[in-house]
Scaffold this motif. Structure first.
Motif: not given
Lengths: 451, 451
Positions: B7, B9, B13, B248-249, B252, B254
């Motif tokens: 994942i 960014l 970000d 945050q990751q 992204s 959920n």
């Protein structure tokens, strides 16, 4: 902020096919010859040591080859790799050129080698092979194959040149951590090794001897194949993913390189970054593609394009390539890697057909470039990769002199975390530059096999 | 393909602020005390060796601190770092749990340390400091500071514990490649060093002694400050970027973790990944946050929460922390890092306020976890990081036993490319597990300073 430093692709954007430049080269790549008969070698000659999946790739002129799901899955552990804009290096040089580098150092083994290692492990396992034998010098290839084979549940026997085995134990430990068995070559495991040890128990080993041991091991056991980390066509094809991703990344920011640069030892990382751009060049695009090699092993710049053996023992098929003669050994003072006497037939064909050009640099100049890169971009590059960096710097300085903007792309083939003893030698001013005398090259070329 | 492994960014970000958990802790972190007066140490006490920018961060309870543009720019060389889904490890364990790891090994120095090193180099340069002095054991912190300082044009003097300087030259070469000056400690450059050498010319050095040399160097020169790689509040604040990016990751895709795990030596990488999740826990969220340490240096699990010195020589301010006593030394057989006698005051406060829990593991079990990780996920982890891996594996196996799905997040604080000699010892079965006897701990705690 200075600007976007890294151009990333998501896993969804991983290329799903390898590109095969043999489809597009104006003149075909010459076939390998059987070392005994000197006739073109067929699949039957290669079957004892390679799986059919790879033998097919060795000879195919198909434009694309599907990357198997399992290989894509392994790639996704570290690929797509980032493309970096070298803002720090540009600023230090005061150049109007834009410098981009593809960062292959992020793989678990720290270089581009796993791109082919995972593919080779996959095809071997698919055909029921349980064990792979290979040789390694300082250990970059051996560790890549150890990593790849651990993912696919294959055993690995690495024959590591004794002098490296003794003096550079860390890559050996790395291979062992991934589960590979690593022995010093010459070893007691093969006839070749035993004979060498009988003649001289203190034999320091050589890459040629280690190749002979690995090939003998693979040929003699039904469950075992051989794996090679460079030179062969299938290896260069696997590495095409480097160039394909780079092109996609540059396109995503509306760039196309004026210059593409890679270092060249056996030719696989260079062939990998170059192939998609050489294809454009064949179609008429104006792009300057540069292979960079050490002055002490000047295969492309001063070698002959001729059939030669891949190894000292003359056991491998003959390959048509730029070569300094299969007996060639760079001087032991050479710390910068890229020591192979020949060059991948695909890269040699590109050179012969004027699709690329080649440069040679002395090692002190390349280490100097490596240190500047480390201080401005952070990453300490592999000594091999510093050759590409040096050429990129020179291109950027030329652009500065000419007051021209220019887009430069090079491949950072690996990091230098296992090469710190060489950096120390450079910093201590212990590295000597070495230029091969013409007489030596002429002598080596005279000894090439007559075809 | 198995699924999305990484994942990512984009640089856009990158968090623009560091998070400071001192804003949210129910009880405040106790202030540092002056080592002489044992009264709270003020900015004037710290000014001789730290820049005001960092001293302010040491004491502030502001919720966020803006990350300066220049630091963001340096971060963007390797940040945001990838968050990986550990499909390979999950499959090997047969667990229904989802395991994610934050990959801090991708920094140029190979660990999370540059997150604070670039910030410290920046604030020092901003205040006109031309030179930094620091200590290093095996060299992880020294190389991070050397890298960071090369970006900001600051000189670095590293005092490296002599036994590591002699036996582990590679990180020394790495520091030198980035331009740092690295001497063995005890050295002839300081009074402390000269006295130690006079008493014993073969003094193998210790981290405590090296700290004393670096502090003396910094205090004695107007152009020089001191830099510390862990423990202090400003270091833990800088490392909060690890946890902020991770959150945050996960958001992204959920996800939110049920368990957050980090290894803990001085506490900076643990504090970094933990802080944003501990904040959620303070707000009532159900999340299990685990610090993992070696059984041979059980600071959080068996140490006392009390004021203690940061160094053997009792020169540093007194910090309120979980400690085994400033005289504590883990047995020399311990190969897994995380050897500091104390724990960051912020992390100690989290522990004291029941916001986290702690586990201790023996080293053979952690190296075993590291090898499994290398074989399934590719990356050879730093021995420190294997502690977090071992805890993640145990959590995943518990989930399997309970038939529960669960989201586990851990921090891969660094790679093990400089720790291969330790992996070799593990593979050769030469590592001995060591449990500190209670009597030793009681003795050490009795010697704590009386406040």
């Amino acid at each position: 902020m200075i600007g976007q430093r890294k151009i990333l692709l998501s896993e969804r954007d991983l290329p799903k096919k390898w590109y095969n430049i043999m489809h597009d080269l104006p003149k075909p790549v010459a076939p390998p010859l059987h070392p005994g008969t000197k006739q073109p070698a067929g699949p039957d000659d290669l079957k004892p040591i390679f799986p059919m999946g790879l033998i097919e790739q060795e000879v195919t002129t198909s434009e694309y080859i599907d990357i198997p799901e399992e290989v894509l899955d392994a790639y996704s552990l570290w690929r797509p790799t980032p493309l970096h804009r070298a803002y720090g290096l540009e600023k230090a040089l005061g150049t109007p050129a834009k410098i981009y580098y593809k960062n292959e150092s992020v793989s678990p083994a720290g270089s581009h080698k796993p791109n082919t290692a995972v593919a080779q492990a996959y095809y071997n396992r698919r055909e029921g092979v349980k064990r792979l034998a290979t040789e390694t010098g300082a250990g970059q290839w051996g560790s890549a194959l150890a990593f790849a084979s651990s993912l696919f549940g294959i055993e690995v026997q690495v024959y590591m040149v004794r002098v490296s085995y003794d003096q550079k134990p860390y890559r050996k430990f790395l291979m062992q951590s991934w589960g590979a068995d690593c022995v010093a070559s010459p070893s007691n495991l093969t006839n070749t090794g035993r004979a060498a040890l009988q003649a001289n128990p203190d034999n320091p080993g050589s890459l040629g001897l280690a190749i002979s041991e690995a090939v003998e091991d693979a040929a003699g056991r039904a469950d075992t194949n051989y794996a090679l980390g460079s030179v062969l066509n299938h290896v260069v094809i696997h590495q095409s993913i480097i160039g394909m991703e780079s092109k996609q990344q540059l396109a995503s920011i509306n760039e196309y390189p004026d210059v593409v640069i890679g270092c060249a030892g056996g030719g696989s990382n260079f062939g990998g970054i170059a192939a998609p751009f050489v294809r454009d060049k064949i179609s008429g695009k104006n792009v300057d593609v540069i292979a960079v090699e050490p002055s002490s092993c000047p295969t492309l710049t001063r070698g002959k394009f001729a059939y030669d053996f891949g190894d000292v023992a003359m056991m491998t098929p003959l390959l048509k390539m730029h070569t300094l003669g299969h007996g060639f050994m760079p001087p032991s003072i050479h710390a910068g890697g890229l020591r192979y006497h020949g060059m991948a037939p695909i890269v040699s064909a590109m050179m012969d057909q004027n699709l690329i050009r080649a440069l040679a640099y002395h090692q002190n100049a390349t280490f100097e470039a490596g240190i500047l890169f480390a201080k401005t971009e952070g990453i300490l590059p592999a000594p091999e990769s510093t050759h590409a960096i040096k050429a990129a710097i020179d291109e950027a300085l030329k652009a500065k002199q000419e007051g021209k903007s220019k887009v430069i792309l090079f491949n950072l083939s690996g990091h230098g975390m296992f090469d710190l003893a060489s950096y120390d030698k450079y910093l201590q001013k212990q590295l000597v530059d070495h230029e091969m005398p013409d007489s030596e090259i002429q002598k080596a070329i005279k000894e090439l096999p007559v075809i």
